[in-house]
Scaffold this motif. Structure first.
Motif, PDB file in Angstrom:
ATOM      1  N   PRO A 132      -3.569  -6.250   4.050  1.00  0.00           N
ATOM      2  CA  PRO A 132      -4.876  -5.919   4.482  1.00  0.00           C
ATOM      3  C   PRO A 132      -4.884  -6.363   5.840  1.00  0.00           C
ATOM      4  O   PRO A 132      -4.408  -7.477   6.458  1.00  0.00           O
ATOM      5  N   ARG A 183       0.858  -1.184   0.024  1.00  0.00           N
ATOM      6  CA  ARG A 183       0.010   0.034   0.065  1.00  0.00           C
ATOM      7  C   ARG A 183       0.680   1.186   0.022  1.00  0.00           C
ATOM      8  O   ARG A 183       2.060   1.320   0.668  1.00  0.00           O
ATOM      9  N   LEU A 197     -12.388   8.309   5.802  1.00  0.00           N
ATOM     10  CA  LEU A 197     -12.843   7.957   6.832  1.00  0.00           C
ATOM     11  C   LEU A 197     -13.159   8.995   7.879  1.00  0.00           C
ATOM     12  O   LEU A 197     -14.091   8.747   8.751  1.00  0.00           O
ATOM     13  N   ALA A 257      -7.451   4.940  11.212  1.00  0.00           N
ATOM     14  CA  ALA A 257      -8.932   5.277  11.095  1.00  0.00           C
ATOM     15  C   ALA A 257      -9.902   4.450  11.481  1.00  0.00           C
ATOM     16  O   ALA A 257     -11.125   4.739  11.990  1.00  0.00           O
ATOM     17  N   GLN A 258      -9.560   3.139  11.470  1.00  0.00           N
ATOM     18  CA  GLN A 258     -10.548   2.147  12.224  1.00  0.00           C
ATOM     19  C   GLN A 258     -10.737   2.345  13.532  1.00  0.00           C
ATOM     20  O   GLN A 258     -11.641   2.148  14.360  1.00  0.00           O
ATOM     21  N   ALA A 285      -3.791   4.267   0.570  1.00  0.00           N
ATOM     22  CA  ALA A 285      -4.235   4.075   2.138  1.00  0.00           C
ATOM     23  C   ALA A 285      -4.430   5.241   2.673  1.00  0.00           C
ATOM     24  O   ALA A 285      -5.292   5.511   3.542  1.00  0.00           O
ATOM     25  N   ILE A 302      -7.729   6.756   1.576  1.00  0.00           N
ATOM     26  CA  ILE A 302      -8.875   6.110   2.233  1.00  0.00           C
ATOM     27  C   ILE A 302      -8.995   6.492   3.640  1.00  0.00           C
ATOM     28  O   ILE A 302     -10.211   6.934   4.195  1.00  0.00           O
ATOM     29  N   SER A 303      -7.959   6.658   4.329  1.00  0.00           N
ATOM     30  CA  SER A 303      -7.928   7.072   5.752  1.00  0.00           C
ATOM     31  C   SER A 303      -8.676   8.367   5.870  1.00  0.00           C
ATOM     32  O   SER A 303      -9.557   8.928   6.849  1.00  0.00           O
ATOM     33  N   GLU A 318      -4.462   3.262   7.823  1.00  0.00           N
ATOM     34  CA  GLU A 318      -6.127   2.536   7.819  1.00  0.00           C
ATOM     35  C   GLU A 318      -6.425   1.864   9.281  1.00  0.00           C
ATOM     36  O   GLU A 318      -7.530   1.943   9.857  1.00  0.00           O
ATOM     37  N   GLY A 372      -2.067  -4.641   9.596  1.00  0.00           N
ATOM     38  CA  GLY A 372      -2.637  -3.921   8.430  1.00  0.00           C
ATOM     39  C   GLY A 372      -1.845  -2.597   8.166  1.00  0.00           C
ATOM     40  O   GLY A 372      -0.939  -2.100   8.820  1.00  0.00           O
ATOM     41  N   ASP A 373      -2.358  -1.596   7.393  1.00  0.00           N
ATOM     42  CA  ASP A 373      -1.695  -0.347   7.185  1.00  0.00           C
ATOM     43  C   ASP A 373      -1.897   0.681   8.285  1.00  0.00           C
ATOM     44  O   ASP A 373      -2.886   0.731   8.798  1.00  0.00           O
TER      45      ASP A 373
END
Length: 357
Positions: A37, A8, A19, A90-91, A12, A15-16, A87, A83-84
């Motif tokens: 991932p 990534r 989010l 952000a999760q 990435a 995407i973050s 990301e 994961g990244d």
């Protein structure tokens, strides 16, 4: 130990940013992190007093050996979700007070800065914080660096006697068509973010446009940049220091033509970034997470990162044994709050404006 390559980069971060804006697409993925991932061997759930869920932006192959030692040393059962870093941060922000993570192990200080800004991290004990120089821990006392890496200029001595002492030299005619860099790589983007913090957006954008106009050649990864310098494809390359030391360890110094230059004078190109950890306030695992932080700052863990990854150990009293690596305190890095590297979305905007991504 040769790190697996990343899967990534810019995507990435984008995407973050989508989010949650506060994350600002914080930099995390690096060539060495090899993030895959997000995954876990077991279902991640809130841990009990003797269990710990770690969200790790560091590569599984890289840190699984030290996680096994951490379990043994602390008597804590550990589950890891890989994961990244961006990301995963952000999760955590999306999960809020329902987060399953007890500890966040980030490849990059920017992701930790984003969580700190969102008040997601717990204050760390003074005893833990004081093991690491203030330059490599959060200003709010809620995250601490575990290992560090310096930006350097790689150069081919068959093509130039020495590398320039500033990244600002790279836009001059003397280096036209002679520089390699990886614009979609997170470590380059973190450096550009640092340059923005230090010198402002206008100066940074002018430099980016100047670098591109001067014929700098793009590569996907830092390792590819170093290989290009080594082969004489380009004269100079912008990379992290450990790539050169890993290559020497892998093939032998006599088989590596390229050399590296640590920039003086607090130049933005000499940024020292940190991988680090923070305890999640709402993860319900604070005691176990604090034990893990202390273990990662222990002599055993710090030596693992120093010898296995060629990074700088950050805990006091531990020094690298990598041959030829300058001492961390001898480097003339720019003075910067690493938590401010979370503002990477603006960096992506500048890179797009400059036509680099």
């Amino acid at each position: 130990m040769r790190r697996p390559l990343p899967r990534r980069g810019t995507a990435a971060f984008a995407i973050s940013a989508l989010l949650l804006p506060v994350l600002a697409a914080c930099g995390s993925s690096d060539d060495k992190s090899g993030e895959s991932p997000a995954k876990t061997g077991e279902s991640a759930k809130k841990g009990s007093g003797d269990e710990l869920v770690i969200y790790s932006g560091r590569n599984e192959e890289l840190i699984s050996p030290i996680i096994a030692k951490l379990e043994k040393a602390t008597g804590t059962k550990v589950q890891v979700r890989y994961g990244d870093s961006a990301e995963l941060a952000a999760q955590i922000l999306e999960e809020g007070d329902r987060t399953k993570a007890g500890l966040f192990f980030s490849q990059d200080a920017g992701a930790l800065g984003a969580l700190s800004q969102a008040k997601m991290l717990a204050k760390l004990p003074e005893g833990s914080l004081n093991k690491v120089d203030a330059a490599y821990r959060g200003g709010e006392g809620d995250w601490v660096g575990v290992s560090g890496r310096s930006r350097v200029i790689a150069y081919n001595p068959k093509k130039t006697e020495k590398a320039p002492d500033s990244i600002h030299e790279l836009t001059k005619p003397a280096w036209k068509d002679k520089v390699g860099y990886a614009p979609t790589n997170a470590s380059f983007q973190a450096f550009v973010t640092g340059m923005r913090v230090l010198e402002g957006d206008e100066t940074t954008l002018k430099w980016l446009k100047g670098l591109k106009a001067n014929g700098a050649k793009t590569y996907a990864k830092n390792g590819a940049v170093l290989d290009a310098v080594d082969k004489g494809e380009v004269t100079l390359g912008l990379i992290n220091h450990y790539y050169w030391y890993e290559k020497v360890a892998e093939v032998g110094a006599d088989k590596v033509t390229a050399k590296i230059h640590f920039l003086p004078g607090g130049d933005p190109g000499a940024l020292i970034n940190a991988a680090g950890v923070g305890v999640l306030k709402d993860g319900g695992q604070q005691a176990a997470a604090e034990k893990a932080v202390d273990y990662l700052l222990s002599n055993e863990a710090q030596t693992y990162f120093a010898e296995g990854t060629k990074e700088y150990p950050l805990a006091a009293g531990v020094t690298s044994t990598v041959q030829g690596l300058p001492a961390l305190d001898s480097l003339d890095a720019p003075k910067i709050d690493l938590g401010k590297l979370e503002s990477l979305q603006k960096t992506l905007d500048l890179l797009k404006e400059a036509g680099m991504v």
